[in-house]
Write a protein that holds these residues in place. Sequence first.
Motif, PDB file in Angstrom:
ATOM      1  N   PRO A  17      -7.736  11.181   6.122  1.00  0.00           N
ATOM      2  CA  PRO A  17      -7.297   9.959   6.796  1.00  0.00           C
ATOM      3  C   PRO A  17      -6.302   9.226   5.909  1.00  0.00           C
ATOM      4  O   PRO A  17      -6.395   9.269   4.696  1.00  0.00           O
ATOM      5  CB  PRO A  17      -8.579   9.155   6.967  1.00  0.00           C
ATOM      6  CG  PRO A  17      -9.517   9.699   5.955  1.00  0.00           C
ATOM      7  CD  PRO A  17      -9.132  11.130   5.742  1.00  0.00           C
ATOM      8  N   LYS A  18      -5.344   8.598   6.533  1.00  0.00           N
ATOM      9  CA  LYS A  18      -4.347   7.840   5.780  1.00  0.00           C
ATOM     10  C   LYS A  18      -4.743   6.382   5.781  1.00  0.00           C
ATOM     11  O   LYS A  18      -5.334   5.885   6.720  1.00  0.00           O
ATOM     12  CB  LYS A  18      -2.966   8.026   6.392  1.00  0.00           C
ATOM     13  CG  LYS A  18      -2.481   9.453   6.280  1.00  0.00           C
ATOM     14  CD  LYS A  18      -1.084   9.581   6.812  1.00  0.00           C
ATOM     15  CE  LYS A  18      -0.619  11.018   6.648  1.00  0.00           C
ATOM     16  NZ  LYS A  18       0.771  11.172   7.045  1.00  0.00           N
ATOM     17  N   LYS A  19      -4.423   5.702   4.719  1.00  0.00           N
ATOM     18  CA  LYS A  19      -4.695   4.278   4.596  1.00  0.00           C
ATOM     19  C   LYS A  19      -3.364   3.537   4.550  1.00  0.00           C
ATOM     20  O   LYS A  19      -2.388   4.032   4.005  1.00  0.00           O
ATOM     21  CB  LYS A  19      -5.470   3.969   3.307  1.00  0.00           C
ATOM     22  CG  LYS A  19      -6.761   4.741   3.164  1.00  0.00           C
ATOM     23  CD  LYS A  19      -7.804   4.210   4.090  1.00  0.00           C
ATOM     24  CE  LYS A  19      -9.109   4.947   3.862  1.00  0.00           C
ATOM     25  NZ  LYS A  19     -10.048   4.750   4.892  1.00  0.00           N
ATOM     26  N   ARG A  20      -3.350   2.356   5.092  1.00  0.00           N
ATOM     27  CA  ARG A  20      -2.150   1.528   5.051  1.00  0.00           C
ATOM     28  C   ARG A  20      -2.453   0.283   4.251  1.00  0.00           C
ATOM     29  O   ARG A  20      -3.565  -0.222   4.276  1.00  0.00           O
ATOM     30  CB  ARG A  20      -1.699   1.165   6.459  1.00  0.00           C
ATOM     31  CG  ARG A  20      -1.225   2.366   7.229  1.00  0.00           C
ATOM     32  CD  ARG A  20      -0.671   1.943   8.575  1.00  0.00           C
ATOM     33  NE  ARG A  20      -0.141   3.089   9.257  1.00  0.00           N
ATOM     34  CZ  ARG A  20       1.155   3.278   9.476  1.00  0.00           C
ATOM     35  NH1 ARG A  20       2.025   2.384   9.090  1.00  0.00           N
ATOM     36  NH2 ARG A  20       1.565   4.357  10.098  1.00  0.00           N
ATOM     37  N   GLN A  21      -1.446  -0.178   3.539  1.00  0.00           N
ATOM     38  CA  GLN A  21      -1.611  -1.333   2.662  1.00  0.00           C
ATOM     39  C   GLN A  21      -0.332  -2.166   2.703  1.00  0.00           C
ATOM     40  O   GLN A  21       0.754  -1.617   2.745  1.00  0.00           O
ATOM     41  CB  GLN A  21      -1.865  -0.843   1.227  1.00  0.00           C
ATOM     42  CG  GLN A  21      -2.059  -1.933   0.217  1.00  0.00           C
ATOM     43  CD  GLN A  21      -3.331  -2.715   0.451  1.00  0.00           C
ATOM     44  OE1 GLN A  21      -4.356  -2.143   0.741  1.00  0.00           O
ATOM     45  NE2 GLN A  21      -3.261  -4.019   0.342  1.00  0.00           N
ATOM     46  N   ILE A  22      -0.474  -3.469   2.669  1.00  0.00           N
ATOM     47  CA  ILE A  22       0.689  -4.351   2.589  1.00  0.00           C
ATOM     48  C   ILE A  22       1.029  -4.541   1.119  1.00  0.00           C
ATOM     49  O   ILE A  22       0.163  -4.860   0.305  1.00  0.00           O
ATOM     50  CB  ILE A  22       0.404  -5.733   3.221  1.00  0.00           C
ATOM     51  CG1 ILE A  22       0.138  -5.567   4.719  1.00  0.00           C
ATOM     52  CG2 ILE A  22       1.555  -6.691   2.972  1.00  0.00           C
ATOM     53  CD1 ILE A  22      -0.280  -6.844   5.407  1.00  0.00           C
ATOM     54  N   ILE A  23       2.301  -4.329   0.783  1.00  0.00           N
ATOM     55  CA  ILE A  23       2.744  -4.607  -0.583  1.00  0.00           C
ATOM     56  C   ILE A  23       3.934  -5.547  -0.527  1.00  0.00           C
ATOM     57  O   ILE A  23       4.718  -5.522   0.420  1.00  0.00           O
ATOM     58  CB  ILE A  23       3.103  -3.317  -1.361  1.00  0.00           C
ATOM     59  CG1 ILE A  23       4.247  -2.564  -0.683  1.00  0.00           C
ATOM     60  CG2 ILE A  23       1.904  -2.415  -1.511  1.00  0.00           C
ATOM     61  CD1 ILE A  23       4.781  -1.408  -1.504  1.00  0.00           C
ATOM     62  N   ASP A  24       4.044  -6.393  -1.514  1.00  0.00           N
ATOM     63  CA  ASP A  24       5.154  -7.329  -1.612  1.00  0.00           C
ATOM     64  C   ASP A  24       6.153  -6.816  -2.638  1.00  0.00           C
ATOM     65  O   ASP A  24       5.768  -6.422  -3.741  1.00  0.00           O
ATOM     66  CB  ASP A  24       4.667  -8.717  -2.047  1.00  0.00           C
ATOM     67  CG  ASP A  24       3.755  -9.354  -1.009  1.00  0.00           C
ATOM     68  OD1 ASP A  24       3.999  -9.157   0.188  1.00  0.00           O
ATOM     69  OD2 ASP A  24       2.807 -10.042  -1.410  1.00  0.00           O
ATOM     70  N   LEU A  25       7.413  -6.804  -2.256  1.00  0.00           N
ATOM     71  CA  LEU A  25       8.485  -6.406  -3.162  1.00  0.00           C
ATOM     72  C   LEU A  25       9.410  -7.593  -3.363  1.00  0.00           C
ATOM     73  O   LEU A  25       9.773  -8.264  -2.396  1.00  0.00           O
ATOM     74  CB  LEU A  25       9.287  -5.244  -2.571  1.00  0.00           C
ATOM     75  CG  LEU A  25       8.535  -3.949  -2.279  1.00  0.00           C
ATOM     76  CD1 LEU A  25       9.450  -2.960  -1.583  1.00  0.00           C
ATOM     77  CD2 LEU A  25       7.985  -3.361  -3.553  1.00  0.00           C
ATOM     78  N   ASP A  26       9.807  -7.825  -4.619  1.00  0.00           N
ATOM     79  CA  ASP A  26      10.767  -8.903  -4.839  1.00  0.00           C
ATOM     80  C   ASP A  26      12.119  -8.468  -4.266  1.00  0.00           C
ATOM     81  O   ASP A  26      12.354  -7.282  -4.006  1.00  0.00           O
ATOM     82  CB  ASP A  26      10.870  -9.259  -6.327  1.00  0.00           C
ATOM     83  CG  ASP A  26      11.320  -8.094  -7.168  1.00  0.00           C
ATOM     84  OD1 ASP A  26      12.519  -7.764  -7.125  1.00  0.00           O
ATOM     85  OD2 ASP A  26      10.465  -7.517  -7.874  1.00  0.00           O
ATOM     86  N   ALA A  27      13.006  -9.418  -4.059  1.00  0.00           N
ATOM     87  CA  ALA A  27      14.285  -9.150  -3.397  1.00  0.00           C
ATOM     88  C   ALA A  27      15.115  -8.113  -4.152  1.00  0.00           C
ATOM     89  O   ALA A  27      15.737  -7.240  -3.544  1.00  0.00           O
ATOM     90  CB  ALA A  27      15.073 -10.446  -3.240  1.00  0.00           C
ATOM     91  N   HIS A  28      15.117  -8.197  -5.472  1.00  0.00           N
ATOM     92  CA  HIS A  28      15.903  -7.252  -6.272  1.00  0.00           C
ATOM     93  C   HIS A  28      15.392  -5.818  -6.097  1.00  0.00           C
ATOM     94  O   HIS A  28      16.183  -4.897  -5.876  1.00  0.00           O
ATOM     95  CB  HIS A  28      15.868  -7.659  -7.753  1.00  0.00           C
ATOM     96  CG  HIS A  28      16.610  -6.716  -8.636  1.00  0.00           C
ATOM     97  ND1 HIS A  28      17.981  -6.652  -8.651  1.00  0.00           N
ATOM     98  CD2 HIS A  28      16.179  -5.787  -9.524  1.00  0.00           C
ATOM     99  CE1 HIS A  28      18.368  -5.726  -9.511  1.00  0.00           C
ATOM    100  NE2 HIS A  28      17.283  -5.181 -10.059  1.00  0.00           N
ATOM    101  N   THR A  29      14.091  -5.636  -6.181  1.00  0.00           N
ATOM    102  CA  THR A  29      13.497  -4.301  -6.007  1.00  0.00           C
ATOM    103  C   THR A  29      13.821  -3.763  -4.616  1.00  0.00           C
ATOM    104  O   THR A  29      14.214  -2.606  -4.469  1.00  0.00           O
ATOM    105  CB  THR A  29      11.973  -4.351  -6.218  1.00  0.00           C
ATOM    106  OG1 THR A  29      11.715  -4.826  -7.529  1.00  0.00           O
ATOM    107  CG2 THR A  29      11.330  -2.999  -6.017  1.00  0.00           C
TER     108      THR A  29
END
Length: 93
Positions: A17-29
Amino acid sequence: MRRIVAKASKPDCGSDPKKRQIIDLDAHTFKILSIADASKEINIKALIEKSLRKKTKDLEDANLYTYLAKNDPDGQVYLNSKEQIAFEKEMGL
């Protein structure tokens, strides 16, 4: 700040099974990844997933080695002088 959303999904036949996750990236990345996305024709999501799979594999290897070194003393047997010389020759040392 940009967000990449990930959610759990149902497994396909025979797959994990695949899992999904929310990640935050800064604007530069996000900008750098977007440029890589455009220049290499690789999807940001695919790039991140590939990088995480490689990192996971490296962590699994490290954890396995640590466990074996701690619990399997056969892995800590020293080489005799003949084996040491052969090893050093093979490795170019």
